[in-house]
Design an enzyme around this catalytic site. Structure first.
Site, PDB file in Angstrom:
ATOM      1  N   GLU A 102      -8.164  -1.419   1.236  1.00  0.00           N
ATOM      2  CA  GLU A 102      -8.103  -0.419   0.155  1.00  0.00           C
ATOM      3  C   GLU A 102      -8.977  -0.909  -0.986  1.00  0.00           C
ATOM      4  O   GLU A 102      -8.940  -2.082  -1.357  1.00  0.00           O
ATOM      5  CB  GLU A 102      -6.689  -0.245  -0.424  1.00  0.00           C
ATOM      6  CG  GLU A 102      -5.755   0.573   0.403  1.00  0.00           C
ATOM      7  CD  GLU A 102      -4.364   0.745  -0.245  1.00  0.00           C
ATOM      8  OE1 GLU A 102      -4.258   0.790  -1.489  1.00  0.00           O
ATOM      9  OE2 GLU A 102      -3.389   0.810   0.528  1.00  0.00           O
TER      10      GLU A 102
ATOM     11  N   GLU B 120       0.940  -4.105   1.238  1.00  0.00           N
ATOM     12  CA  GLU B 120       1.302  -4.588  -0.099  1.00  0.00           C
ATOM     13  C   GLU B 120       2.790  -4.910  -0.209  1.00  0.00           C
ATOM     14  O   GLU B 120       3.509  -4.297  -1.021  1.00  0.00           O
ATOM     15  CB  GLU B 120       0.927  -3.561  -1.167  1.00  0.00           C
ATOM     16  CG  GLU B 120      -0.556  -3.231  -1.204  1.00  0.00           C
ATOM     17  CD  GLU B 120      -0.972  -2.398  -2.424  1.00  0.00           C
ATOM     18  OE1 GLU B 120      -0.083  -1.923  -3.144  1.00  0.00           O
ATOM     19  OE2 GLU B 120      -2.179  -2.248  -2.647  1.00  0.00           O
TER      20      GLU B 120
HETATM   21  C1  BGP Z   1      -1.983   1.124  -3.880  1.00  0.00           C
HETATM   22  C2  BGP Z   1      -1.046   1.650  -2.795  1.00  0.00           C
HETATM   23  C3  BGP Z   1      -1.313   3.070  -2.437  1.00  0.00           C
HETATM   24  C4  BGP Z   1      -1.710   3.969  -3.618  1.00  0.00           C
HETATM   25  C5  BGP Z   1      -2.666   3.294  -4.615  1.00  0.00           C
HETATM   26  C6  BGP Z   1      -2.948   4.125  -5.872  1.00  0.00           C
HETATM   27  O1  BGP Z   1      -1.455  -0.003  -4.468  1.00  0.00           O
HETATM   28  O2  BGP Z   1      -1.137   0.895  -1.585  1.00  0.00           O
HETATM   29  O3  BGP Z   1      -0.188   3.544  -1.723  1.00  0.00           O
HETATM   30  O4  BGP Z   1      -0.602   4.512  -4.199  1.00  0.00           O
HETATM   31  O5  BGP Z   1      -2.197   2.027  -4.950  1.00  0.00           O
HETATM   32  O6  BGP Z   1      -2.013   3.968  -6.884  1.00  0.00           O
HETATM   33  P1  BGP Z   1      -1.853   4.890  -8.201  1.00  0.00           P
HETATM   34  O7  BGP Z   1      -1.666   6.281  -7.759  1.00  0.00           O
HETATM   35  O8  BGP Z   1      -0.661   4.337  -8.919  1.00  0.00           O
HETATM   36  O9  BGP Z   1      -3.084   4.761  -9.026  1.00  0.00           O
END
Ligand code: BGP
Length: 460
Positions: free
Chosen positions: A364, A166
């Site tokens: 993801e 990302e």
């Molecule tokens: C994604 C990232 C992860 C993780 C996830 C959850 O964008 O790649 O590293 O952090 O988001 O995010 P959050 O905890 O803000 O819901």
């Protein structure tokens, strides 16, 4: 079985070094921007929980990898921490880090789990940020050296490499919307950071190919389809511009080796283009990828702006669109994000139709839940039926894309175990495994049992 997936489909989950390892200033690791930011502004972190409070993968990786095997994983993605391997960003390599990453990779392979390794997941070494971070071309060269060191040390074991996770998020967080260090709000600097990140990516790809290793290199992008409110030309234009800023700004250079002409023209018109140097164009063209990781959580819905722009305000992508809340949208009320399963299909068919159907996988996808302890059953296990439904519905659309010829090779959930998530710390739980913060105890959630079954049977 209603939905059967291909035999070699990758079933697994994703994590990252900074969010899992812990030992953030131990084992020879130096500070990243996260260690520094937490030390200086702990109030910017949920409940003031900082990067030291992870699930402790640095110590517990063997037990955790055994749990991955129980979850039916045949692949797992994490990252190598630059500030652990080369603490000052360039120069001396840390032997404790070399030993740790070899042991971790060997353990995964011994359990039949392919390691997918990413080289940068938001974790800029502080020493590199002090040189200007991605605003500095020196840092690009240092990153390329770091990447090449990883290929030299681990390239005979790891077959799937990713330059960045990302990469737009540090641009947005650090230089536009003030949710990552260094908390700058300045579009032209953001554009420079974005541009330099892609130059660093391309340098790493070139270095990887020069080693002629048996494996693939790619990048992981959070592709968030931009859906217009209506088919009115003004709404369509708003969604096209949002797509240019947030998706095509990285997708086009990564897959096609050059930036969309419309994006360049728009930034030129508003005097926001970063400085280019001779050789950049050729470098970008040489940085096209073998494999794309797609992170998908939620759609972006937009409409034409309904108010004039204050001409004295700082230039922002939102000069060209407003966000749109669709009536009746399906929500994950525990995270405040829309759930739109079809988005996964729309992304994959777009890659098929407009990006040469390059090999990809879902790197993801997942459902964050605040206050998840309320879903504990009588025996203490998290009964996350909502997560099972979420995964199943996304896999159903992924399956449809496969049936229609999309080259998607796997599905990784975010994430393996509830983990520390930047300034949100432990606010939202995403794991297949529940982590008790007070004791460190791990317990597979109901979704983990379901996923193990799906992955072993190859479908559901
Ligand atoms: C994604 C990232 C992860 C993780 C996830 C959850 O964008 O790649 O590293 O952090 O988001 O995010 P959050 O905890 O803000 O819901």
């Amino acid at each position: 079985m209603q939905y059967r997936f291909p035999d070699h489909f990758w079933w697994g989950s994703a994590s990252s070094a900074a969010q899992a390892e812990g030992a953030s200033l131990q084992g020879g690791k130096a500070a990243t921007i996260w260690d520094h930011w937490f030390a200086t502004q702990p109030h910017r972190f949920h409940q003031q929980v900082g990067p030291e409070h992870t699930s402790g993968f640095y110590q517990h990786f063997r037990d955790d990898i055994a749990l991955m095997q129980q979850l039916g994983h045949n692949s797992f993605r994490t990252s190598i921490a630059w500030a652990r391997l080369i603490p000052q960003g360039r120069g001396a390599v840390n032997p404790e880090a070399v030993a740790f990453y070899h042991a971790m990779i060997d353990e995964l392979l011994a359990k039949g789990i392919q390691p997918f390794i990413c080289l940068f997941h938001f974790d800029m070494p502080l020493a590199m940020q002090e040189l200007g971070g991605w605003e500095s071309r020196e840092v690009i060269d240092a990153y390329a050296e770091f990447a090449d060191t990883c290929f030299r040390l681990f390239g005979h074991k790891v077959k799937h490499w990713f330059t960045f996770n990302e990469p737009i998020v540090p641009v947005e967080g650090g230089y536009l919307y003030d949710f990552h260090y260094p908390n700058v709000v300045d579009f032209r600097r953001a554009a420079t950071v974005a541009y330099h990140t892609m130059l660093a990516h391309a340098q790493a790809v070139v270095r990887y190919r020069a080693r002629q290793l048996e494996g693939q290199i790619g990048i992981i992008l959070n592709l968030t389809p931009s859906y217009p409110r209506s088919q009115h030309p003004a709404d369509l234009k708003a969604s096209q511009i949002a797509d240019l800023f947030f998706n095509r700004s990285f997708l086009d250079p990564a897959v096609k080796g050059s930036y969309p002409a419309e994006l360049v023209a728009l930034l030129q018109e508003y005097d926001q283009l970063p400085a280019c140097e001779p050789g950049d164009r050729e470098l970008l063209a040489a940085g096209t990828i073998d494999l794309l990781g797609v992170n998908y959580y939620q759609p972006r819905r937009v409409k034409a702006r309904s108010h004039a722009i204050n001409p004295a305000s700082p230039f922002m992508p939102e000069w060209f669109f407003d966000y749109y809340e669709m009536p009746g949208r399906k929500m994950n009320p525990h995270r405040g994000w829309e759930i739109y399963e079809q988005g996964i299909y729309d992304i994959l068919t777009n890659l098929r139709d407009n990006y040469g159907n390059l090999p990809s996988y879902i790197s993801e996808n997942g459902m964050g839940v605040e206050g998840e302890e309320k879903f504990k059953g009588g025996d203490g296990q998290i009964q996350d039926e909502y997560r099972i439904g979420f995964i199943r519905d996304h896999l159903t659309w992924l399956h449809k894309a496969l049936q229609e010829g999309c080259a998607c090779q796997g599905y990784h959930l975010w994430t393996f175990i509830d983990n520390w998530s930047w300034s949100n710390a432990y606010k939202n739980r995403y794991g297949f495994i529940r982590l008790e913060l007070a004791t460190g105890e791990r317990r597979i959630k109901k979704s983990g049992e379901w996923f193990a079954d799906v992955s072993r049977r190859g479908g559901f």
